[in-house]
Write a protein that holds these residues in place. Structure first.
Motif, PDB file in Angstrom:
ATOM      1  N   UNK A 106       0.862  -1.186   0.000  1.00 42.39           N
ATOM      2  CA  UNK A 106       0.000   0.000   0.000  1.00 42.39           C
ATOM      3  C   UNK A 106       0.893   1.229   0.000  1.00 42.39           C
ATOM      4  N   UNK A 107       0.662   2.145  -0.908  1.00 43.12           N
ATOM      5  CA  UNK A 107       1.525   3.319  -1.031  1.00 43.12           C
ATOM      6  C   UNK A 107       1.174   4.323   0.063  1.00 43.12           C
ATOM      7  N   UNK A 108       1.862   4.136   1.186  1.00 37.08           N
ATOM      8  CA  UNK A 108       1.476   4.831   2.414  1.00 37.08           C
ATOM      9  C   UNK A 108       1.850   6.305   2.437  1.00 37.08           C
ATOM     10  N   UNK A 109       2.590   6.768   1.463  1.00 41.70           N
ATOM     11  CA  UNK A 109       2.816   8.211   1.376  1.00 41.70           C
ATOM     12  C   UNK A 109       1.588   8.920   0.806  1.00 41.70           C
ATOM     13  N   UNK A 110       0.623   8.133   0.306  1.00 41.95           N
ATOM     14  CA  UNK A 110      -0.627   8.699  -0.217  1.00 41.95           C
ATOM     15  C   UNK A 110      -1.868   8.218   0.533  1.00 41.95           C
ATOM     16  N   UNK A 111      -1.754   7.091   1.236  1.00 47.85           N
ATOM     17  CA  UNK A 111      -2.918   6.498   1.900  1.00 47.85           C
ATOM     18  C   UNK A 111      -2.520   5.973   3.280  1.00 47.85           C
ATOM     19  N   UNK A 112      -3.417   6.132   4.238  1.00 48.55           N
ATOM     20  CA  UNK A 112      -3.252   5.502   5.550  1.00 48.55           C
ATOM     21  C   UNK A 112      -4.222   4.338   5.612  1.00 48.55           C
ATOM     22  N   UNK A 113      -3.686   3.164   5.905  1.00 45.72           N
ATOM     23  CA  UNK A 113      -4.498   1.948   5.918  1.00 45.72           C
ATOM     24  C   UNK A 113      -4.739   1.471   7.343  1.00 45.72           C
ATOM     25  N   UNK A 119      -5.658  -8.509   5.459  1.00 39.87           N
ATOM     26  CA  UNK A 119      -4.806  -8.311   6.629  1.00 39.87           C
ATOM     27  C   UNK A 119      -3.636  -7.436   6.228  1.00 39.87           C
ATOM     28  N   UNK A 120      -3.006  -6.784   7.200  1.00 41.36           N
ATOM     29  CA  UNK A 120      -1.862  -5.908   6.950  1.00 41.36           C
ATOM     30  C   UNK A 120      -0.615  -6.462   7.629  1.00 41.36           C
ATOM     31  N   UNK A 121       0.524  -6.305   6.948  1.00 37.02           N
ATOM     32  CA  UNK A 121       1.807  -6.784   7.475  1.00 37.02           C
ATOM     33  C   UNK A 121       2.860  -5.700   7.239  1.00 37.02           C
ATOM     34  N   UNK A 122       3.519  -5.225   8.307  1.00 33.66           N
ATOM     35  CA  UNK A 122       4.422  -4.077   8.194  1.00 33.66           C
ATOM     36  C   UNK A 122       5.885  -4.412   7.934  1.00 33.66           C
ATOM     37  N   UNK A 123       6.266  -5.683   7.946  1.00 32.01           N
ATOM     38  CA  UNK A 123       7.685  -6.043   7.819  1.00 32.01           C
ATOM     39  C   UNK A 123       8.223  -5.614   6.447  1.00 32.01           C
ATOM     40  N   UNK A 124       9.496  -5.220   6.438  1.00 34.93           N
ATOM     41  CA  UNK A 124      10.143  -4.841   5.177  1.00 34.93           C
ATOM     42  C   UNK A 124      10.156  -6.046   4.242  1.00 34.93           C
ATOM     43  N   UNK A 125       9.822  -5.809   2.990  1.00 36.50           N
ATOM     44  CA  UNK A 125       9.708  -6.876   2.003  1.00 36.50           C
ATOM     45  C   UNK A 125      11.076  -7.240   1.427  1.00 36.50           C
ATOM     46  N   UNK A 126      11.152  -8.429   0.838  1.00 31.93           N
ATOM     47  CA  UNK A 126      12.386  -8.866   0.174  1.00 31.93           C
ATOM     48  C   UNK A 126      12.772  -7.945  -0.962  1.00 31.93           C
ATOM     49  N   UNK A 127      11.796  -7.209  -1.520  1.00 26.81           N
ATOM     50  CA  UNK A 127      12.101  -6.297  -2.629  1.00 26.81           C
ATOM     51  C   UNK A 127      12.728  -5.000  -2.146  1.00 26.81           C
ATOM     52  N   UNK A 128      12.745  -4.765  -0.829  1.00 27.51           N
ATOM     53  CA  UNK A 128      13.339  -3.556  -0.277  1.00 27.51           C
ATOM     54  C   UNK A 128      12.341  -2.455   0.021  1.00 27.51           C
ATOM     55  N   UNK A 129      11.086  -2.612  -0.398  1.00 28.11           N
ATOM     56  CA  UNK A 129      10.081  -1.591  -0.122  1.00 28.11           C
ATOM     57  C   UNK A 129       9.623  -1.700   1.331  1.00 28.11           C
ATOM     58  N   UNK A 130       9.368  -0.549   1.917  1.00 29.35           N
ATOM     59  CA  UNK A 130       9.042  -0.497   3.346  1.00 29.35           C
ATOM     60  C   UNK A 130       7.557  -0.306   3.619  1.00 29.35           C
ATOM     61  N   UNK A 131       6.771  -0.039   2.595  1.00 27.37           N
ATOM     62  CA  UNK A 131       5.347   0.204   2.794  1.00 27.37           C
ATOM     63  C   UNK A 131       4.645  -1.071   3.238  1.00 27.37           C
ATOM     64  N   UNK A 132       3.646  -0.903   4.104  1.00 28.71           N
ATOM     65  CA  UNK A 132       2.896  -2.030   4.627  1.00 28.71           C
ATOM     66  C   UNK A 132       2.288  -2.833   3.486  1.00 28.71           C
ATOM     67  N   UNK A 133       2.191  -4.149   3.687  1.00 28.11           N
ATOM     68  CA  UNK A 133       1.628  -5.018   2.656  1.00 28.11           C
ATOM     69  C   UNK A 133       0.265  -5.543   3.092  1.00 28.11           C
ATOM     70  N   UNK A 134      -0.677  -5.544   2.162  1.00 27.87           N
ATOM     71  CA  UNK A 134      -1.993  -6.128   2.401  1.00 27.87           C
ATOM     72  C   UNK A 134      -2.062  -7.468   1.684  1.00 27.87           C
ATOM     73  N   UNK A 135      -2.597  -8.470   2.382  1.00 26.44           N
ATOM     74  CA  UNK A 135      -2.826  -9.752   1.735  1.00 26.44           C
ATOM     75  C   UNK A 135      -3.941  -9.609   0.707  1.00 26.44           C
ATOM     76  N   UNK A 136      -3.905 -10.476  -0.283  1.00 28.03           N
ATOM     77  CA  UNK A 136      -4.918 -10.418  -1.327  1.00 28.03           C
ATOM     78  C   UNK A 136      -6.316 -10.443  -0.711  1.00 28.03           C
ATOM     79  N   UNK A 137      -7.198  -9.615  -1.245  1.00 23.51           N
ATOM     80  CA  UNK A 137      -8.575  -9.542  -0.759  1.00 23.51           C
ATOM     81  C   UNK A 137      -9.252 -10.898  -0.941  1.00 23.51           C
ATOM     82  N   UNK A 138      -9.827 -11.416   0.134  1.00 21.17           N
ATOM     83  CA  UNK A 138     -10.470 -12.728   0.083  1.00 21.17           C
ATOM     84  C   UNK A 138     -11.971 -12.626  -0.141  1.00 21.17           C
ATOM     85  N   UNK A 139     -12.483 -11.434  -0.161  1.00 22.35           N
ATOM     86  CA  UNK A 139     -13.908 -11.230  -0.376  1.00 22.35           C
ATOM     87  C   UNK A 139     -14.315  -9.880   0.172  1.00 22.35           C
ATOM     88  N   UNK A 140     -15.585  -9.609   0.131  1.00 26.22           N
ATOM     89  CA  UNK A 140     -16.107  -8.345   0.628  1.00 26.22           C
ATOM     90  C   UNK A 140     -17.169  -8.615   1.675  1.00 26.22           C
TER      91      UNK A 140
END
Length: 443
Positions: free
Chosen positions: A267-274, A315-336
């Motif tokens: 999630x591009x957290x410089x533009x959105x707060x999740x 779900x949200x996960x804040x750990x730094x990714x293997x790609x080097x990006x630091x923005x929080x990661x959201x798991x794929x949406x499982x439904x609404x």
């Protein structure tokens, strides 16, 4: 970086300053932008001024990121109730683009973009394309729909911002899609995952050898899809299939994007707060817990939104990714929360059923959930296509397969479902969002 199957992708960042900034720096930037956004909507949007006053909150009360909990939620219905421009924070002489949500009844929810909004949005999509290995020498085939739907134009402007060549073919006309993919040397495909799978099937049936084509990555979104569907697409097209997430009310596609590590969408957290909340109580949940995704825009000028209830489950996960990006990661949406089926007290998401079905190699990744009511009880029928090989098999083998699928559905979803096999290619294909549910209880 972890490399995905398929053709090798280039690595890099479009905006390394923001994509890799430290969590402390990011938090400070978010706070400054959140404070400015709250001041803006308090001053410019009567709806928000009233909602904030009702909670006893003034802009000066936002002193830390944790204070976001003091802010009111925004719902899709609020946009409809203020149709068309009631939630705009910028005057109409500053609005240069209007989009509206698709697939709703009655009045749509309308969003407006200033020149700066369009520039920021294009930059976010450019980030996404770089995450898919894109660069200036790429040919991006945009098979999302153009028009009021944000998908097509969002991907289009992002590709141009990156400097890539755009094939603005929009959705549909599959034979032409395949022809241009071959003739133009498309390297990145942008469309819904269900349409990508349809393109793959049609291409293979027409003798297209995707291994010999330059196409190496797909940027797929606008509908939930499973890991099993990803494997199907990657196998058939010899590409890396990545998930892009967004929604018209918040920006459009480009709110988050998956990198080849495939450990969630950044999630591009410089533009959105999740935030992730309990959809029933509204309480904020800690990282790692499953709930409803809530997004606050902190750079939007046209129609900033505070704590927008997306209804998407993640779900949200804040750990730094293997790609080097630091923005929080959201798991794929499982439904609404609003497309979730409740059958005899059991919550069922179409993506859960899809994941089970695709574990069986004898079926195709096309299915339809038919929910009906017999007397006082709900019943679920799962119509699923057989593969060509299995369709010609003997009845005894089909009965065994039906039992295996039914037992697996019961163990995973805790619900008894009727499995109905149908002939190959008889479930309608989609050139947009796939129709997965037929709920006859509403008829």
């Amino acid at each position: 970086m972890i490399q995905s199957p398929g053709k090798k992708l280039r690595e890099g960042y479009f905006d390394p300053e923001h994509e890799t900034m430290s969590r402390d720096e990011l938090a400070q930037l978010q706070l400054e932008r959140l404070q400015a956004t709250v001041k803006k909507v308090y001053r410019s949007v009567p709806f928000y001024k009233k909602a904030l006053k009702a909670r006893g909150v003034e802009p000066g009360d936002i002193k830390s990121l944790d204070d976001i909990k003091k802010l009111p939620f925004t719902y899709k219905q609020d946009l409809r109730d203020n149709y068309p421009y009631g939630l705009f924070a910028a005057p109409m002489d500053k609005i240069i683009r209007l989009h509206a949500s698709s697939g709703t009844t009655g009045k749509p929810s309308v969003v407006g973009y200033t020149k700066k909004d369009i520039y920021n949005w294009a930059g976010l999509i450019a980030r996404c394309l770089v995450m898919a290995g894109g660069g200036k020498d790429d040919v991006v085939q945009v098979a999302y729909g153009y028009g009021l739907f944000t998908g097509g134009l969002g991907a289009h402007y992002g590709a141009e911002r990156l400097g890539a060549a755009v094939v603005p073919i929009s959705g549909g006309n599959t034979a032409r899609q395949l022809m241009l993919m071959q003739d133009f040397g498309s390297t990145i495909l942008a469309c819904t995952p269900s349409y990508a799978l349809f393109l793959a099937e049609e291409g293979l049936a027409a003798g297209v050898d995707f291994r010999k084509l330059p196409i190496r990555a797909g940027v797929f979104g606008a509908e939930p899809w499973s890991e099993n569907m990803r494997r199907q697409i990657e196998s058939k097209m010899d590409i890396t299939a990545l998930d892009i997430y967004g929604l018209s009310e918040v920006m459009g596609p480009g709110v988050s994007m998956e990198c080849p590590a495939k450990q969630g969408s950044h999630i591009f957290e410089d533009h959105f707060i999740a935030e992730i909340i309990d959809p029933d109580t509204g309480d904020v949940l800690p990282y790692g817990q499953r709930g409803e995704l809530v997004l606050t825009t902190i750079t939007k000028e046209g129609i900033p939104l505070l704590r927008y209830r997306t209804r998407d489950i993640s779900t949200l996960h804040p750990e730094v990714c293997a790609c080097g990006r630091t923005h929080v990661r959201m798991k794929r949406v499982t439904g609404r929360t609003d497309d979730m089926l409740i059958i005899r007290g059991v919550n069922v998401f179409p993506s859960q059923v899809e994941s089970v079905l695709l574990e069986f190699g004898e079926t195709e990744p096309h299915y339809l959930l038919v929910v009906d009511r017999k007397g006082d009880l709900d019943e679920l029928e799962i119509r699923v296509e057989l593969s060509e090989k299995m369709f010609s098999d003997e009845v005894r083998q089909l009965e065994k397969l039906e039992n295996r699928i039914r037992h697996k559905i019961l163990s995973v979803l805790n619900i008894n479902a009727r499995i109905r096999f149908v002939e190959p290619r008889t479930i309608p294909r989609s050139e947009g969002k796939a129709k997965r549910v037929m709920d006859r209880r509403e008829l």
